[in-house]
Design a protein around this motif. Structure first.
Motif, PDB file in Angstrom:
ATOM      1  N   GLU A  19       0.807  -1.348  -0.023  1.00 52.31           N
ATOM      2  CA  GLU A  19       0.001  -0.067  -0.167  1.00 52.31           C
ATOM      3  C   GLU A  19       0.856   1.477  -0.103  1.00 52.31           C
ATOM      4  N   LEU A  23       0.006   4.818  -1.465  1.00 52.75           N
ATOM      5  CA  LEU A  23      -1.645   4.993  -1.935  1.00 52.75           C
ATOM      6  C   LEU A  23      -1.999   6.401  -1.767  1.00 52.75           C
ATOM      7  N   PRO A  67      -5.050   8.013  -4.111  1.00 51.00           N
ATOM      8  CA  PRO A  67      -6.099   8.318  -5.061  1.00 51.00           C
ATOM      9  C   PRO A  67      -6.208   9.294  -5.498  1.00 51.00           C
ATOM     10  N   ARG A  97       0.848   6.156   3.194  1.00 51.96           N
ATOM     11  CA  ARG A  97      -0.387   5.890   2.420  1.00 51.96           C
ATOM     12  C   ARG A  97      -1.208   6.396   2.963  1.00 51.96           C
ATOM     13  N   ASN A 109       1.563   1.503  -5.904  1.00 51.00           N
ATOM     14  CA  ASN A 109       1.172   2.877  -5.830  1.00 51.00           C
ATOM     15  C   ASN A 109       2.128   3.709  -6.053  1.00 51.00           C
TER      16      ASN A 109
END
Length: 185
Positions: A62, A65, A67, A87, A184
């Motif tokens: 992760e 991460l 988004p 993250r 990611n």
């Protein structure tokens, strides 16, 4: 004299033979017991190592991460014995303290430790595994070349070596290695 029974000499010889056989059986039992104890220790060390590595892999996948693209998540510290990553676990676009969004793994004092929110008021540490002989991180960039710049890390290889003492003296070691491709990064 035609008496039935055994003489004292026959009794002493029988007891001597029984003592020798008993000593051999006892020696075999002790060696087998020591072997079982050592094998159980090996299993415990390997299990602890696999559990620690499994926990690290789940978190490291992760890394980065983000988004929304606003949290600037990724690898913050990348040394041979310490890795700190971030993250955006709650997907709000910000790396926040107290939510386990900044995670550190380090080798310290013979232990593998995991820390949350290092350097903040909500910092907390847990020992993932004791009896660690060595932990090393190796970092690769997108072309699989070694890299020291945390912002260029795309692949993390880590080797965990654990040790335990044998019941009869000495010790044994087990090394586990795995590679994590950041999803990611």
């Amino acid at each position: 004299m035609n008496q039935k029974g055994i003489t004292l000499i026959e009794m002493v010889v029988a007891m001597a033979i029984a003592a020798v056989i008993g000593g051999i059986v006892f020696s075999v039992f002790l060696n087998m017991n020591r072997t079982v104890i050592d094998q159980n220790s090996v299993v415990d060390v390997q299990s602890a190592g696999r559990n620690a590595m499994g926990g690290m892999v789940r978190i490291l996948r992760e890394t980065g991460l983000d988004p929304l693209g606003t949290a600037d998540a990724g690898v913050e510290i990348a040394t041979a014995t310490k890795l700190r990553m971030t993250r955006d676990a709650n997907l709000n676009g910000v790396i926040e303290n107290g939510l386990q969004e900044r995670i550190t793994f380090e080798f310290s004092g013979g232990s593998l430790r995991r820390g949350y929110d290092e350097g903040t008021a909500s910092e907390s540490w847990t020992t993932m595994s004791d009896d660690v002989l060595n932990l090393t991180f190796t970092y690769l960039d997108a072309e699989n070349d070694p890299v020291t710049d945390p912002f260029k890390v795309r692949v993390i290889i880590f080797n965990l070596t654990l040790r335990d003492d044998k019941s009869g003296g000495g010790n044994f070691t087990r090394s586990l290695t795995t590679t994590v491709q950041g999803r990611n990064l």
